[in-house]
Enzyme design. Structure first.
Site, mmCIF file in Angstrom:
data_model
loop_
_atom_site.group_PDB
_atom_site.id
_atom_site.type_symbol
_atom_site.label_atom_id
_atom_site.label_comp_id
_atom_site.label_asym_id
_atom_site.label_seq_id
_atom_site.Cartn_x
_atom_site.Cartn_y
_atom_site.Cartn_z
ATOM 1 N NE ARG A 53 -7.951 16.655 -3.175
ATOM 2 C CZ ARG A 53 -7.391 15.312 -3.636
ATOM 3 N NH1 ARG A 53 -6.230 14.514 -2.593
ATOM 4 N NH2 ARG A 53 -8.522 14.304 -4.211
ATOM 5 C CE LYS A 152 -7.542 14.764 -8.216
ATOM 6 N NZ LYS A 152 -6.096 14.007 -8.360
ATOM 7 C CD GLU A 185 2.078 13.220 -5.954
ATOM 8 O OE1 GLU A 185 1.538 12.291 -5.399
ATOM 9 O OE2 GLU A 185 2.283 14.488 -6.410
HETATM 10 N N1 PXG Z 1 -0.582 12.097 -6.110
HETATM 11 C C1 PXG Z 1 -1.396 12.847 -7.420
HETATM 12 C C2 PXG Z 1 -0.423 13.278 -8.244
HETATM 13 C C3 PXG Z 1 -2.470 12.319 -7.593
HETATM 14 O O1 PXG Z 1 -3.038 12.720 -9.235
HETATM 15 C C4 PXG Z 1 -2.926 11.009 -5.397
HETATM 16 C C5 PXG Z 1 -1.236 12.022 -5.341
HETATM 17 C C6 PXG Z 1 -3.483 10.240 -4.260
HETATM 18 O O2 PXG Z 1 -4.812 10.604 -4.077
HETATM 19 P P1 PXG Z 1 -5.794 10.508 -3.618
HETATM 20 O O3 PXG Z 1 -6.690 11.807 -3.333
HETATM 21 O O4 PXG Z 1 -6.812 9.929 -4.265
HETATM 22 O O5 PXG Z 1 -6.194 10.015 -2.151
HETATM 23 C C7 PXG Z 1 -3.430 11.648 -7.002
HETATM 24 C C8 PXG Z 1 -5.087 10.623 -7.066
HETATM 25 C C9 PXG Z 1 -7.828 9.819 -12.604
HETATM 26 C C10 PXG Z 1 -7.348 10.282 -11.134
HETATM 27 O O6 PXG Z 1 -8.937 10.077 -12.728
HETATM 28 C C11 PXG Z 1 -5.853 10.627 -10.440
HETATM 29 C C12 PXG Z 1 -5.843 10.382 -9.152
HETATM 30 C C13 PXG Z 1 -6.857 9.811 -8.386
HETATM 31 C C14 PXG Z 1 -8.055 8.952 -9.555
HETATM 32 C C15 PXG Z 1 -8.715 9.674 -10.569
HETATM 33 O O7 PXG Z 1 -6.516 9.960 -13.372
HETATM 34 N N2 PXG Z 1 -4.653 11.732 -8.899
#
Ligand code: PXG
Length: 294
Positions: A53, A152, A185
């Site tokens: 990703r 991301k 989300e």
């Molecule tokens: N939506 C958004 C907008 C995110 O930022 C997720 C869904 C979940 O995705 P994953 O692949 O983690 O299942 C995210 C994930 C941080 C941090 O450091 C942010 C996320 C995940 C972990 C840490 O702020 N966002």
């Protein structure tokens, strides 16, 4: 047992010493991409998925990471090992790098690669037991044809504005809608609802980050006897769901028991959530790239 930070090949053990330039376009413009990854019991969970990703996000923003996926994976392993942490959180950031003022990315010759290995607690522990109270936010998720949510990127203002609303309202989390009013989300987590043994989550083209934890849940759900659908969800569907929960690498799986003042289901953490969490926990124990060899 400590924090460890990798910056362009060097390791730092003191937070104060882990610094990047103020001329880095990651800092100046939020120009970069990142990943948040968990280490469970010395295993980097869904390592390949996160690396893939990251490189896909980078490709879309014309960012040449200048490291192979294998080198990046090794750098991550080395940083976790240097931290000594067997249960940790990895924040992997690749920014455009140091350049001049102004948006012209051509002055940024070398991306800045940062790997932070630390601990993270996203929600207070009792919320995992009792569930979250969420609100729908007035801030809409940005339109995917302006800034694709699948990137991301280091630019999180859209989500932060929603999170500010949540905090000011005294809620635990916020549900962001797209411009058509469909649920996308939470501010940094994906959302699921359960109704009559069907598990539903919005599809990617509704404008979501396609979460890796989301996919892990979709993978284990059939084993729990659930029918799985990716389909549009309206707030009505959350209010009237049997159960609702959020997923994310940092949050893991966390239940939602109230939305906009309506109890979701009976307002208690539901049995399907508990069963899915148990299966997810099992997966984290034996599914990952090994960091420690001894
Ligand atoms: N939506 C958004 C907008 C995110 O930022 C997720 C869904 C979940 O995705 P994953 O692949 O983690 O299942 C995210 C994930 C941080 C941090 O450091 C942010 C996320 C995940 C972990 C840490 O702020 N966002």
């Amino acid at each position: 047992m400590e924090t460890c930070v990798y910056i362009n090949g060097k390791m730092y053990h003191e937070r104060e010493q882990a610094k990047v330039s103020v001329f880095d376009h990651g800092y100046l413009y939020g120009d970069g991409v990142f990943e948040g990854i968990r280490v469970y019991n010395g295993l980097i969970f869904k390592c390949r998925e996160h690396i893939d990703r990251l490189y896909e996000s980078a490709k879309t923003i014309y960012l040449d990471i200048q490291m192979s996926r294998e080198e990046m994976t090794q750098a991550m392993i080395d940083t976790v090992r240097a931290s000594g942490l067997h249960d940790a959180y990895i924040r992997l950031i690749v920014s455009r790098g140091v350049g001049d003022l102004g948006l012209d990315y051509r002055h940024c010759k070398k991306p800045t690669v940062v790997i932070i290995v630390d601990k993270i607690t996203l929600y207070p522990p009792e919320r995992y037991e009792k569930g979250l109270k969420v609100i729908t936010t007035a801030t809409r998720r940005n339109k995917p044809d302006s800034l694709n949510c699948q990137i991301k990127s280091c630019n999180y203002l859209n989500n932060i504005l929603a999170k500010i609303e949540v905090i000011r309202a005294g809620a635990d989390e916020g549900i962001m809608l797209n411009n058509s009013g469909y649920v996308t989300e939470a501010t940094a987590d994906n959302i699921f609802v359960i109704k009559n043994k069907t598990l539903i989550t919005p599809p990617s083209y509704f404008g979501i980050l396609v979460g890796i934890t989301r996919q892990a849940v979709l993978d284990i759900a059939p084993d729990e006897g659930l029918h799985v659908e990716t389909a549009g969800i309206l707030v009505h569907d959350i209010y009237n769901a049997d159960e609702c929960f959020l997923t994310g690498s940092a949050a893991e799986l966390i239940p939602v028991v109230e939305c906009d003042g309506r109890a979701v289901g009976n307002g208690q953490v539901g049995p399907v959530f508990k069963a899915l969490l148990k299966r997810f926990r099992q997966k984290t124990k034996d599914d990952g790239v090994q960091v420690f060899t001894d």
